[in-house]
Scaffold this active site. Structure first.
Site, PDB file in Angstrom:
ATOM      1  N   ASP A 142       0.836  -1.210   0.000  1.00 51.07           N
ATOM      2  CA  ASP A 142       0.000   0.000   0.000  1.00 51.07           C
ATOM      3  C   ASP A 142       0.872   1.263   0.000  1.00 51.07           C
ATOM      4  O   ASP A 142       0.575   2.234  -0.692  1.00 51.07           O
ATOM      5  CB  ASP A 142      -0.928  -0.032   1.226  1.00 51.07           C
ATOM      6  CG  ASP A 142      -1.916   1.117   1.212  1.00 51.07           C
ATOM      7  OD1 ASP A 142      -2.804   1.120   0.344  1.00 51.07           O
ATOM      8  OD2 ASP A 142      -1.770   2.030   2.047  1.00 51.07           O
ATOM      9  N   LYS A 197       1.235   4.259  -2.956  1.00 52.32           N
ATOM     10  CA  LYS A 197       1.156   5.716  -2.739  1.00 52.32           C
ATOM     11  C   LYS A 197       2.413   6.405  -3.273  1.00 52.32           C
ATOM     12  O   LYS A 197       2.328   7.480  -3.875  1.00 52.32           O
ATOM     13  CB  LYS A 197       0.965   6.012  -1.250  1.00 52.32           C
ATOM     14  CG  LYS A 197      -0.417   5.608  -0.760  1.00 52.32           C
ATOM     15  CD  LYS A 197      -0.501   5.724   0.746  1.00 52.32           C
ATOM     16  CE  LYS A 197      -1.797   5.149   1.250  1.00 52.32           C
ATOM     17  NZ  LYS A 197      -1.798   4.877   2.678  1.00 52.32           N
TER      18      LYS A 197
HETATM   19  N1  LIG Z   1      -9.478   2.843   5.448  1.00 52.84           N
HETATM   20  C1  LIG Z   1      -8.790   3.953   5.167  1.00 52.84           C
HETATM   21  O1  LIG Z   1      -8.375   4.701   6.049  1.00 52.84           O
HETATM   22  C2  LIG Z   1      -8.504   4.299   3.747  1.00 52.84           C
HETATM   23  C3  LIG Z   1      -8.861   3.455   2.724  1.00 52.84           C
HETATM   24  N2  LIG Z   1      -8.590   3.791   1.444  1.00 52.84           N
HETATM   25  C4  LIG Z   1      -8.986   2.891   0.387  1.00 52.84           C
HETATM   26  O2  LIG Z   1     -10.410   2.749   0.387  1.00 52.84           O
HETATM   27  C5  LIG Z   1     -10.744   1.510  -0.221  1.00 52.84           C
HETATM   28  C6  LIG Z   1     -11.797   0.809   0.626  1.00 52.84           C
HETATM   29  O3  LIG Z   1     -11.252   0.523   1.890  1.00 52.84           O
HETATM   30  P1  LIG Z   1     -12.205   0.021   3.078  1.00 52.84           P
HETATM   31  O4  LIG Z   1     -13.498   0.746   3.021  1.00 52.84           O
HETATM   32  O5  LIG Z   1     -11.382   0.093   4.299  1.00 52.84           O
HETATM   33  O6  LIG Z   1     -12.435  -1.510   2.656  1.00 52.84           O
HETATM   34  P2  LIG Z   1     -13.650  -2.463   3.094  1.00 52.84           P
HETATM   35  O7  LIG Z   1     -13.159  -3.861   2.931  1.00 52.84           O
HETATM   36  O8  LIG Z   1     -14.215  -2.045   4.395  1.00 52.84           O
HETATM   37  O9  LIG Z   1     -14.753  -2.176   1.988  1.00 52.84           O
HETATM   38  C7  LIG Z   1     -14.591  -2.560   0.655  1.00 52.84           C
HETATM   39  C8  LIG Z   1     -15.956  -2.573   0.028  1.00 52.84           C
HETATM   40  O10 LIG Z   1     -15.787  -2.824  -1.362  1.00 52.84           O
HETATM   41  C9  LIG Z   1     -16.759  -3.773  -1.747  1.00 52.84           C
HETATM   42  N3  LIG Z   1     -16.351  -4.386  -3.004  1.00 52.84           N
HETATM   43  C10 LIG Z   1     -15.320  -5.228  -3.248  1.00 52.84           C
HETATM   44  N4  LIG Z   1     -15.311  -5.573  -4.555  1.00 52.84           N
HETATM   45  C11 LIG Z   1     -16.350  -4.916  -5.127  1.00 52.84           C
HETATM   46  C12 LIG Z   1     -16.884  -4.867  -6.438  1.00 52.84           C
HETATM   47  N5  LIG Z   1     -16.337  -5.550  -7.436  1.00 52.84           N
HETATM   48  N6  LIG Z   1     -17.973  -4.087  -6.675  1.00 52.84           N
HETATM   49  C13 LIG Z   1     -18.550  -3.376  -5.675  1.00 52.84           C
HETATM   50  N7  LIG Z   1     -18.091  -3.393  -4.415  1.00 52.84           N
HETATM   51  C14 LIG Z   1     -17.008  -4.153  -4.147  1.00 52.84           C
HETATM   52  C15 LIG Z   1     -16.866  -4.704  -0.559  1.00 52.84           C
HETATM   53  O11 LIG Z   1     -18.046  -5.493  -0.593  1.00 52.84           O
HETATM   54  C16 LIG Z   1     -16.883  -3.668   0.551  1.00 52.84           C
HETATM   55  O12 LIG Z   1     -18.183  -3.128   0.694  1.00 52.84           O
HETATM   56  C17 LIG Z   1      -9.431   0.733  -0.384  1.00 52.84           C
HETATM   57  O13 LIG Z   1      -8.995   0.841  -1.722  1.00 52.84           O
HETATM   58  C18 LIG Z   1      -8.466   1.486   0.529  1.00 52.84           C
HETATM   59  O14 LIG Z   1      -7.138   1.423   0.090  1.00 52.84           O
HETATM   60  C19 LIG Z   1      -7.977   4.959   1.096  1.00 52.84           C
HETATM   61  C20 LIG Z   1      -7.605   5.847   2.054  1.00 52.84           C
HETATM   62  C21 LIG Z   1      -7.799   5.569   3.468  1.00 52.84           C
HETATM   63  N1  LIG Z   2      -4.497   1.230   4.881  1.00 54.69           N
HETATM   64  C1  LIG Z   2      -4.135   2.551   4.478  1.00 54.69           C
HETATM   65  C2  LIG Z   2      -5.341   3.418   4.447  1.00 54.69           C
HETATM   66  C3  LIG Z   2      -5.139   4.588   3.588  1.00 54.69           C
HETATM   67  O1  LIG Z   2      -4.767   4.512   2.434  1.00 54.69           O
HETATM   68  C4  LIG Z   2      -3.125   3.130   5.457  1.00 54.69           C
HETATM   69  O2  LIG Z   2      -2.900   2.495   6.473  1.00 54.69           O
HETATM   70  O3  LIG Z   2      -2.573   4.199   5.189  1.00 54.69           O
END
Ligand SMILES: NC(=O)C1=CN([C@@H]2O[C@H](COP(=O)(O)OP(=O)(O)OC[C@H]3O[C@@H](n4cnc5c(N)ncnc54)[C@H](O)[C@@H]3O)[C@@H](O)[C@H]2O)C=CC1
Ligand SMILES: N[C@@H](CC=O)C(=O)O
Length: 379
Positions: free
Chosen positions: A244, A248
């Site tokens: 990850d 970035k």
């Molecule tokens: N958690 C954080 O602080 C941050 C997360 N991100 C990014 O945000 C994204 C989501 O992260 P989270 O919400 O933590 O993950 P999560 O696992 O909680 O949620 C992922 C969601 O995507 C859905 N999903 C997976 N494949 C799919 C598809 N083909 N079509 C529709 N929905 C689908 C899943 O069912 C789930 O609802 C990741 O790419 C992560 O890198 C970016 C910045 C910060």
């Molecule tokens: N898993 C990521 C979430 C943001 O991209 C992190 O820990 O920075």
């Protein structure tokens, strides 16, 4: 920053082989009054980040947005007028249509909105690989998913080609969970400034883990807590492996004009060989296997008056590295708190002291806000 970032200082490298994996967004626009052009939105992913965005969509800041479709990995719901339900996320767990991107795009087209946006809040590489196509078809894409821009260089180039024909790519959430890193870099570039070097802490979860970890609680217990708090990737190995962070770094470097491939980032991860091939659930059941090696690294660092930090660095020759290093207590990365990220940009004009951007770099609320900001910036 100092020579502690050099290769010799990299410690705890249990793996090297990780495959690391934009671009236009300005600042957050104010909420529009009624009568302003409506933005039709489809949301992909209703997990930690997507769920937080759904909450924001029910606030006045999002009054000009109309959610016409939402999907998780298995189900979707569409309504060309508006999917207003506050329990949409829960509903999708047991009701809705089977997943089909065409149905979601049809909902975007049906309402006649001037601005049609696909928000990707998943970590799905197959979905990210559709971003360029969606842009080429006239949709805007706003994403927290780093798999395209931070993935193979061919994907990045396809994205740039699509953007050359119009459409906007809101990528603020992909780096620093919305900290103004990419927007600042683009602004500097538009003034003729160039990135020379880049270094810092680019992972909110790893920052939180190593800011907390003092040996008193097992690393595995802290990792479980970080996951509960929504800081880690869906599979925390994406964080621990350095993948990850590498993504970035690639997004920033490419946005700054470095044509870096995934194989040009030296990634020193923290996932032992024995835990790499497991499915996510099996890996989560064996987190305790991380404890002993990390306790030793921590103790060794402490004996030298240092702390552990997971750092990323791009030097002037385009050499990129991410991994765990020992840093002295005087190092800027040793003085971070919580999920703080730190990006030190040395440019042709910021060349005696770097321009430093620092602040919380993970978490559902800030990330969802970055997505909303990129959507609002489209009008
Ligand atoms: N958690 C954080 O602080 C941050 C997360 N991100 C990014 O945000 C994204 C989501 O992260 P989270 O919400 O933590 O993950 P999560 O696992 O909680 O949620 C992922 C969601 O995507 C859905 N999903 C997976 N494949 C799919 C598809 N083909 N079509 C529709 N929905 C689908 C899943 O069912 C789930 O609802 C990741 O790419 C992560 O890198 C970016 C910045 C910060
Ligand atoms: N898993 C990521 C979430 C943001 O991209 C992190 O820990 O920075």
């Amino acid at each position: 920053m100092s020579a502690v970032l050099d290769v010799e200082a990299t410690v705890g490298a249990t793996s090297v082989a990780t495959v690391p994996r934009a671009v236009i967004a300005t600042e957050v626009a104010p909420a529009k009054a009624s009568g302003a052009p409506t933005i039709a939105v489809v949301l992909l992913g209703t997990g930690v980040v997507g769920g937080a965005l759904l909450k924001l969509l029910n606030t006045p800041a999002a009054a000009s947005l109309r959610l016409v479709g939402a999907a998780n990995s298995r189900r979707q719901q569409t309504d060309p007028v508006s999917l207003a339900s506050r329990s949409l996320r829960e509903q999708l767990n047991h009701q809705g249509d089977a997943r089909d991107n065409a149905g979601l795009l049809a909902a975007l087209d049906a309402g006649g909105a001037a601005v049609r946006v696909i928000v990707d809040a998943t970590a799905s590489a197959p979905l990210a690989s559709r971003h360029a196509e969606w842009l080429a078809r006239g949709y805007h894409v706003v994403t927290a998913n780093k798999a395209l821009a931070g993935g193979e260089l061919t994907g990045w180039r396809a994205l740039q080609a699509a953007l050359a024909h119009g459409g906007c790519y809101g990528d603020a959430a992909t780096v620093g969970a919305g900290l103004p890193v990419l927007s600042t870099l683009r602004r500097l570039r538009s003034c003729g400034d160039s990135l020379l070097t880049l270094e810092g802490v680019f992972s909110g979860s790893l920052s939180w883990l190593f800011n907390q970890y003092d040996g008193s609680r097992p690393f595995s217990a802290l990792l479980r807590e970080a996951r509960q708090l929504g800081y880690t990737e869906p599979d925390p190995r994406s964080d621990l492996s350095g993948e990850d962070v590498a993504r970035k770094l690639l997004i920033i470097a490419r946005s700054a004009g470095f044509s870096l491939g995934t194989d040009e980032v030296d990634v020193q991860g923290l996932v032992p060989e024995a835990l790499r091939a497991l499915d996510t659930e099996s890996f989560l059941a064996r987190l305790e296997e991380l404890d002993e090696p990390l306790a030793k690294l921590h103790a060794d660092a402490k004996s030298r008056g240092c702390v552990l930090r997971f750092l990323a660095r791009l030097n002037q020759r385009g050499r990129a590295r991410v991994g765990l290093v020992e840093v002295p207590l005087t190092h800027p990365a040793a003085r971070l708190y919580g999920t703080d990220n730190q990006f030190a940009l040395t440019t042709t004009r910021y060349n005696t002291q770097p321009l430093v951007i620092q602040g919380p770099g993970a978490g559902p609320e800030v990330t969802a806000q970055a997505l909303l900001g990129d959507v609002l910036a489209l009008v």
